[in-house]
Design an enzyme around this catalytic site. Structure first.
Site, PDB file in Angstrom:
ATOM      1  CE  LYS A  35      -3.256   2.667   2.752  1.00  0.00           C
ATOM      2  NZ  LYS A  35      -3.871   2.862   4.079  1.00  0.00           N
ATOM      3  CB  ALA A  66      -8.721   7.487   5.434  1.00  0.00           C
ATOM      4  N   GLY A  67     -11.363   7.258   7.434  1.00  0.00           N
ATOM      5  CA  GLY A  67     -12.583   7.964   7.799  1.00  0.00           C
ATOM      6  C   GLY A  67     -13.663   7.107   8.412  1.00  0.00           C
ATOM      7  CG  ASN A  75      -5.324   0.715  12.556  1.00  0.00           C
ATOM      8  OD1 ASN A  75      -4.971  -0.444  12.714  1.00  0.00           O
ATOM      9  ND2 ASN A  75      -4.926   1.682  13.368  1.00  0.00           N
ATOM     10  CB  THR A  76      -8.521   4.865  13.959  1.00  0.00           C
ATOM     11  OG1 THR A  76      -7.234   5.182  13.427  1.00  0.00           O
ATOM     12  CG2 THR A  76      -8.727   5.640  15.246  1.00  0.00           C
ATOM     13  N   GLY A 130      -8.085   8.483  10.475  1.00  0.00           N
ATOM     14  CA  GLY A 130      -8.258   8.418  11.917  1.00  0.00           C
ATOM     15  C   GLY A 130      -9.314   9.328  12.491  1.00  0.00           C
TER      16      GLY A 130
END
Length: 334
Positions: A177, A264-265, A286-287, A238
């Site tokens: 990535k 993301a988001g 992830n987050t 995040g």
């Protein structure tokens, strides 16, 4: 003689080869990559390459990474084609990161609950003072999951290229990535540099999934230059703000001939479901899992959300209407 390892000057007795250096600092050759004076040292040369006074070495390992895999345990619950990227076939359409967890053990439990098959990992220097510290690979087996090295934290093309070359040296991983960040506040991608770096990686034989802006034109350019998947952001990395750009994501998906992965988001299960309902091929997060109060339960929720969103997309939603439409016919009322 004096050799600098990961920024620390250390004295050794000559002669010394790379294998001897690794043995001295307590790391196994199969779990690290070594760079000597900005040149990667192939593992085949560890026993023969003699180090010299003044050499500067970087010794790096894989750690948990991903902000913002090949045995599958995914249950066959929906009649759908597998998720295919760069010729690799997966059952799960959920990709998870490995950063921000309190422990590797908790990380592994969340990954297992998610039933994902691809996990992102980061490349960082080994700790010269703690060679016995736990390693990500002690908890997540590279033979069970597809490790996807990323360039999280890289703000230049040079840093991104060094990171991915070292990652390939550690584990032979070529599905990667790419992300090159523009500034530390927004972590938005620096797209012109990302595009040029992609060209270099493709020439070097990498299969590159690219974190990118939600600009349909840039996304198409990435595809045309050889990206095996495009990964537009839905909101800042995040942030957990959810899908802020559904129109752009839909247009990107309609124009793409490679997988579109929302990156993301994502903040909660409904966000993941919405991304899949738009027709996107997969979701990476992830987050949203790592910083949940119960990461394992949230990982399980995300698994079901991705399945539900994909099923809803395949089913085709009802058309929206301006006024009420009764479920029961009005004719024949008593």
């Amino acid at each position: 003689m004096k050799i600098t390892i990961n920024g620390q000057e250390t004295s050794f007795e000559a002669p010394l080869n790379v294998a001897g250096m690794l043995d001295h600092i307590g790391y196994q050759a199969g779990r690290v990559a070594v760079e000597r004076n900005l040149e990667i040292v192939p593992k085949s040369q560890y026993d023969t390459l003699t180090l010299c006074d003044g050499d500067k070495l970087e010794v790096v390992r894989i750690i948990g990474g991903g902000d913002h895999t090949e045995t599958s345990t995914m249950s066959e619950t929906i009649p759908d084609e597998d998720f295919v990227v760069a010729g690799r076939r997966f059952k799960s359409r959920l990709i998870t990161g490995t950063g921000k967890y309190e422990t590797y053990k908790l990380n592994a439990e969340a990954v297992e609950a998610s039933e994902c098959e691809i996990i992102t990992v980061a490349v960082r220097r080994v700790n010269l003072t703690q060679p016995d510290e736990p390693l990500l690979m002690d908890y997540l087996d590279p033979n069970k999951y597809t490790f996807m090295p990323n360039t999280a934290g890289c703000f230049t093309a040079d840093d991104a290229l060094r990171t991915l070359r070292l990652a390939r040296e550690i584990g032979g991983w070529d599905l990667v990535k790419l992300e090159i960040l523009g500034d530390p506040k927004t972590l938005y991608p620096r797209m012109p540099e990302t595009l040029e770096t992609l060209k270099v990686l493709i020439k070097e034989g990498f299969d590159v999934m690219v974190y990118c802006s939600d600009d349909p034109n840039f996304c198409k350019a990435l595809e045309e230059e050889g990206a095996c998947a495009i990964m537009p952001l839905a909101a800042p990395i995040g942030s957990g703000l959810g899908i802020l750009n559904p129109v752009n994501l839909r247009i990107i998906k309609e124009n793409a001939n490679v997988p579109v992965i929302v990156d993301a988001g994502i903040g909660t299960a409904s966000d993941a479901a919405q991304a899949m309902e738009l027709g996107c091929d997969a979701v990476i997060m992830n987050t949203a899992i790592a910083e949940a109060q119960d990461p394992v339960r949230m990982a399980n929720a995300m698994k079901h959300a991705v399945l539900a969103g994909r099923d809803a997309y395949l089913a085709g939603r009802m058309p929206k209407k301006k006024y009420a439409d009764p479920s029961s016919p009005l004719a024949g009322l008593i």
